[in-house]
Design a protein around this motif. Structure first.
Motif, PDB file in Angstrom:
ATOM      1  N   ARG A  44      -0.629 -13.901  14.365  1.00 36.23           N
ATOM      2  CA  ARG A  44      -0.120 -15.253  14.597  1.00 36.23           C
ATOM      3  C   ARG A  44      -1.034 -15.930  15.607  1.00 36.23           C
ATOM      4  O   ARG A  44      -1.089 -15.537  16.766  1.00 36.23           O
ATOM      5  N   THR A  45      -1.742 -16.953  15.143  1.00 29.88           N
ATOM      6  CA  THR A  45      -2.661 -17.681  16.007  1.00 29.88           C
ATOM      7  C   THR A  45      -2.996 -19.015  15.348  1.00 29.88           C
ATOM      8  O   THR A  45      -2.900 -19.152  14.112  1.00 29.88           O
ATOM      9  N   GLN A  46      -3.366 -19.999  16.135  1.00 31.60           N
ATOM     10  CA  GLN A  46      -3.792 -21.309  15.626  1.00 31.60           C
ATOM     11  C   GLN A  46      -2.751 -21.965  14.715  1.00 31.60           C
ATOM     12  O   GLN A  46      -3.081 -22.734  13.812  1.00 31.60           O
ATOM     13  N   GLY A  47      -1.476 -21.645  14.924  1.00 35.58           N
ATOM     14  CA  GLY A  47      -0.442 -22.226  14.086  1.00 35.58           C
ATOM     15  C   GLY A  47      -0.341 -21.611  12.704  1.00 35.58           C
ATOM     16  O   GLY A  47       0.279 -22.185  11.809  1.00 35.58           O
ATOM     17  N   ILE A  48      -0.929 -20.439  12.530  1.00 33.62           N
ATOM     18  CA  ILE A  48      -0.897 -19.739  11.245  1.00 33.62           C
ATOM     19  C   ILE A  48      -0.326 -18.341  11.461  1.00 33.62           C
ATOM     20  O   ILE A  48      -0.628 -17.677  12.452  1.00 33.62           O
ATOM     21  N   SER A  49       0.483 -17.896  10.524  1.00 33.25           N
ATOM     22  CA  SER A  49       0.924 -16.507  10.472  1.00 33.25           C
ATOM     23  C   SER A  49       0.352 -15.882   9.211  1.00 33.25           C
ATOM     24  O   SER A  49       0.532 -16.419   8.111  1.00 33.25           O
ATOM     25  N   LEU A  50      -0.345 -14.767   9.373  1.00 29.12           N
ATOM     26  CA  LEU A  50      -0.978 -14.080   8.243  1.00 29.12           C
ATOM     27  C   LEU A  50      -0.604 -12.608   8.278  1.00 29.12           C
ATOM     28  O   LEU A  50      -0.763 -11.958   9.310  1.00 29.12           O
ATOM     29  N   THR A  51      -0.096 -12.097   7.171  1.00 33.75           N
ATOM     30  CA  THR A  51       0.232 -10.671   7.039  1.00 33.75           C
ATOM     31  C   THR A  51      -0.504 -10.082   5.855  1.00 33.75           C
ATOM     32  O   THR A  51      -0.502 -10.659   4.760  1.00 33.75           O
ATOM     33  N   LEU A  52      -1.134  -8.933   6.069  1.00 34.83           N
ATOM     34  CA  LEU A  52      -1.671  -8.109   4.995  1.00 34.83           C
ATOM     35  C   LEU A  52      -0.912  -6.788   5.003  1.00 34.83           C
ATOM     36  O   LEU A  52      -0.886  -6.094   6.020  1.00 34.83           O
ATOM     37  N   ALA A  53      -0.273  -6.457   3.885  1.00 37.27           N
ATOM     38  CA  ALA A  53       0.480  -5.215   3.752  1.00 37.27           C
ATOM     39  C   ALA A  53      -0.094  -4.410   2.591  1.00 37.27           C
ATOM     40  O   ALA A  53      -0.263  -4.942   1.480  1.00 37.27           O
ATOM     41  N   GLN A  54      -0.404  -3.150   2.841  1.00 35.98           N
ATOM     42  CA  GLN A  54      -0.966  -2.307   1.795  1.00 35.98           C
ATOM     43  C   GLN A  54      -0.022  -2.227   0.591  1.00 35.98           C
ATOM     44  O   GLN A  54       1.185  -2.052   0.744  1.00 35.98           O
ATOM     45  N   ILE A  55      -0.604  -2.345  -0.597  1.00 40.35           N
ATOM     46  CA  ILE A  55       0.096  -1.964  -1.827  1.00 40.35           C
ATOM     47  C   ILE A  55      -0.522  -0.633  -2.247  1.00 40.35           C
ATOM     48  O   ILE A  55      -1.721  -0.568  -2.531  1.00 40.35           O
ATOM     49  N   LEU A  56       0.261   0.421  -2.244  1.00 39.54           N
ATOM     50  CA  LEU A  56      -0.267   1.762  -2.476  1.00 39.54           C
ATOM     51  C   LEU A  56      -0.733   1.920  -3.921  1.00 39.54           C
ATOM     52  O   LEU A  56      -0.193   1.272  -4.831  1.00 39.54           O
ATOM     53  N   PRO A  57      -1.733   2.767  -4.149  1.00 40.33           N
ATOM     54  CA  PRO A  57      -2.248   2.923  -5.515  1.00 40.33           C
ATOM     55  C   PRO A  57      -1.176   3.239  -6.549  1.00 40.33           C
ATOM     56  O   PRO A  57      -1.207   2.698  -7.660  1.00 40.33           O
ATOM     57  N   ASP A  58      -0.215   4.096  -6.214  1.00 38.26           N
ATOM     58  CA  ASP A  58       0.832   4.408  -7.193  1.00 38.26           C
ATOM     59  C   ASP A  58       1.746   3.212  -7.442  1.00 38.26           C
ATOM     60  O   ASP A  58       2.298   3.076  -8.543  1.00 38.26           O
ATOM     61  N   GLN A  59       1.917   2.355  -6.439  1.00 33.24           N
ATOM     62  CA  GLN A  59       2.682   1.134  -6.663  1.00 33.24           C
ATOM     63  C   GLN A  59       1.942   0.202  -7.617  1.00 33.24           C
ATOM     64  O   GLN A  59       2.554  -0.439  -8.472  1.00 33.24           O
ATOM     65  N   VAL A  60       0.621   0.124  -7.454  1.00 37.80           N
ATOM     66  CA  VAL A  60      -0.203  -0.672  -8.374  1.00 37.80           C
ATOM     67  C   VAL A  60      -0.077  -0.120  -9.791  1.00 37.80           C
ATOM     68  O   VAL A  60       0.118  -0.874 -10.763  1.00 37.80           O
ATOM     69  N   ARG A  61      -0.161   1.208  -9.912  1.00 40.25           N
ATOM     70  CA  ARG A  61      -0.081   1.830 -11.243  1.00 40.25           C
ATOM     71  C   ARG A  61       1.252   1.515 -11.910  1.00 40.25           C
ATOM     72  O   ARG A  61       1.294   1.148 -13.094  1.00 40.25           O
ATOM     73  N   GLY A  62       2.342   1.667 -11.174  1.00 37.42           N
ATOM     74  CA  GLY A  62       3.654   1.421 -11.766  1.00 37.42           C
ATOM     75  C   GLY A  62       3.840  -0.031 -12.183  1.00 37.42           C
ATOM     76  O   GLY A  62       4.373  -0.309 -13.273  1.00 37.42           O
ATOM     77  N   PHE A  63       3.376  -0.947 -11.336  1.00 37.35           N
ATOM     78  CA  PHE A  63       3.552  -2.376 -11.616  1.00 37.35           C
ATOM     79  C   PHE A  63       2.812  -2.776 -12.880  1.00 37.35           C
ATOM     80  O   PHE A  63       3.361  -3.470 -13.749  1.00 37.35           O
ATOM     81  N   ALA A  65       1.433  -0.730 -15.285  1.00 38.62           N
ATOM     82  CA  ALA A  65       1.829   0.017 -16.480  1.00 38.62           C
ATOM     83  C   ALA A  65       2.998  -0.677 -17.163  1.00 38.62           C
ATOM     84  O   ALA A  65       3.074  -0.740 -18.400  1.00 38.62           O
ATOM     85  N   ALA A  66       3.909  -1.240 -16.354  1.00 42.33           N
ATOM     86  CA  ALA A  66       5.071  -1.945 -16.908  1.00 42.33           C
ATOM     87  C   ALA A  66       4.683  -3.274 -17.549  1.00 42.33           C
ATOM     88  O   ALA A  66       5.511  -3.881 -18.241  1.00 42.33           O
ATOM     89  N   PRO A  70      -3.765  -1.083 -20.156  1.00 42.07           N
ATOM     90  CA  PRO A  70      -4.235   0.224 -20.592  1.00 42.07           C
ATOM     91  C   PRO A  70      -4.491   1.135 -19.388  1.00 42.07           C
ATOM     92  O   PRO A  70      -4.816   0.649 -18.298  1.00 42.07           O
ATOM     93  N   PRO A  71      -4.360   2.443 -19.560  1.00 47.42           N
ATOM     94  CA  PRO A  71      -4.541   3.369 -18.433  1.00 47.42           C
ATOM     95  C   PRO A  71      -5.881   3.233 -17.711  1.00 47.42           C
ATOM     96  O   PRO A  71      -5.932   3.315 -16.482  1.00 47.42           O
ATOM     97  N   ASP A  72      -6.973   3.017 -18.462  1.00 51.86           N
ATOM     98  CA  ASP A  72      -8.269   2.927 -17.785  1.00 51.86           C
ATOM     99  C   ASP A  72      -8.376   1.636 -16.960  1.00 51.86           C
ATOM    100  O   ASP A  72      -9.013   1.608 -15.899  1.00 51.86           O
ATOM    101  N   ALA A  73      -7.728   0.563 -17.408  1.00 51.27           N
ATOM    102  CA  ALA A  73      -7.715  -0.679 -16.630  1.00 51.27           C
ATOM    103  C   ALA A  73      -6.906  -0.488 -15.352  1.00 51.27           C
ATOM    104  O   ALA A  73      -7.294  -0.968 -14.273  1.00 51.27           O
ATOM    105  N   LEU A 136      -1.909 -12.691 -17.857  1.00 48.21           N
ATOM    106  CA  LEU A 136      -1.128 -13.771 -17.256  1.00 48.21           C
ATOM    107  C   LEU A 136      -0.286 -13.243 -16.096  1.00 48.21           C
ATOM    108  O   LEU A 136      -0.211 -13.875 -15.036  1.00 48.21           O
ATOM    109  N   ALA A 137       0.326 -12.066 -16.275  1.00 53.62           N
ATOM    110  CA  ALA A 137       1.118 -11.466 -15.197  1.00 53.62           C
ATOM    111  C   ALA A 137       0.245 -11.171 -13.988  1.00 53.62           C
ATOM    112  O   ALA A 137       0.654 -11.386 -12.837  1.00 53.62           O
ATOM    113  N   PHE A 138      -0.968 -10.678 -14.235  1.00 55.94           N
ATOM    114  CA  PHE A 138      -1.886 -10.394 -13.138  1.00 55.94           C
ATOM    115  C   PHE A 138      -2.236 -11.668 -12.393  1.00 55.94           C
ATOM    116  O   PHE A 138      -2.222 -11.708 -11.156  1.00 55.94           O
ATOM    117  N   ARG A 139      -2.521 -12.723 -13.156  1.00 57.52           N
ATOM    118  CA  ARG A 139      -2.920 -13.991 -12.522  1.00 57.52           C
ATOM    119  C   ARG A 139      -1.804 -14.535 -11.638  1.00 57.52           C
ATOM    120  O   ARG A 139      -2.048 -14.992 -10.524  1.00 57.52           O
TER     121      ARG A 139
END
Length: 200
Positions: A44-63, A65-66, A70-73, A136-139
């Motif tokens: 929090r600085t300069q009137g801005i709040s910025l958060t970066l939170a890790q998305i774990l690799p397995d969370q990426v895979r589950g999201f 895949a649903a 394709p698995p290689d993508a 489209l979902a990715f975008r």
């Protein structure tokens, strides 16, 4: 001199200029999700709040895949890129802020590089055979590339970084307010690893 090559002195000057453009960082608030072990950093600085939170690799895979990837993508994204949930708020009382992620930069010991934006991803997903619905979902899941936040506005979405898992980096955020270009640095962010131990 070969076309496309700079003399060593000129290349050094560009590197020096790039480093000189980085403002002093402000120490963020670091937190760990006790259930997943995911780390987050909030600045929090300069009137801005910025958060970066890790998305774990397995969370990426589950999201994705649903969503028919394709698995290689899925592995291309989950195992070869850092993915963060990104939250940006305009907490200032002095006006709107405007940004373009193309201006943001990541700094590691290996150098400075841009974020990986949707315009780079979509041709890759076509080559991997990701269906249109998945693209489209990715975008829509990504943080907007360009946006203007009025007072009190906020948004969230994924940002992606072509960095190995576990990489530590500083993020320089560039934005505009009152026609003035400004920047801030979120330091000490770390990409997730395959298994983040849950906090105890």
């Amino acid at each position: 001199m070969k076309k496309g090559h700079l003399p060593a002195a000129a290349a050094g000057l560009i590197l020096l200029t790039s480093n000189a453009a980085w403002p002093d960082p402000v120490e963020p608030v670091h937190a760990i999700d006790p259930n997943t072990g995911s780390h987050s950093w909030t600045l929090r600085t300069q009137g801005i709040s910025l958060t970066l939170a890790q998305i774990l690799p397995d969370q990426v895979r589950g999201f994705y895949a649903a969503r028919g990837f394709p698995p290689d993508a899925i592995e291309h994204l989950a195992a070869r890129h850092c993915v963060f949930q990104t939250i940006l708020r305009n907490e200032s009382d002095t006006g709107a802020i405007r940004f373009d992620l193309a201006d943001w930069r990541v700094r590691t010991p290996a150098g400075v590089r841009p974020l990986k934006l949707v315009r780079e991803w979509l041709p890759e997903w076509e080559r991997y055979g990701v269906p249109e619905s998945g693209r489209l979902a990715f975008r829509w899941a990504l943080f907007p590339t360009e946006h203007t936040y009025e007072l009190g506005d906020w948004n969230m979405g994924m940002t992606t970084y072509a960095l190995p898992l576990g990489t530590r980096f500083d993020l320089r955020v560039v934005y505009w307010r009152d026609r003035h270009r400004r920047s801030l640095v979120l330091p000490g962010v770390r990409c997730a690893t395959e298994a983040e131990p849950a906090a105890r």
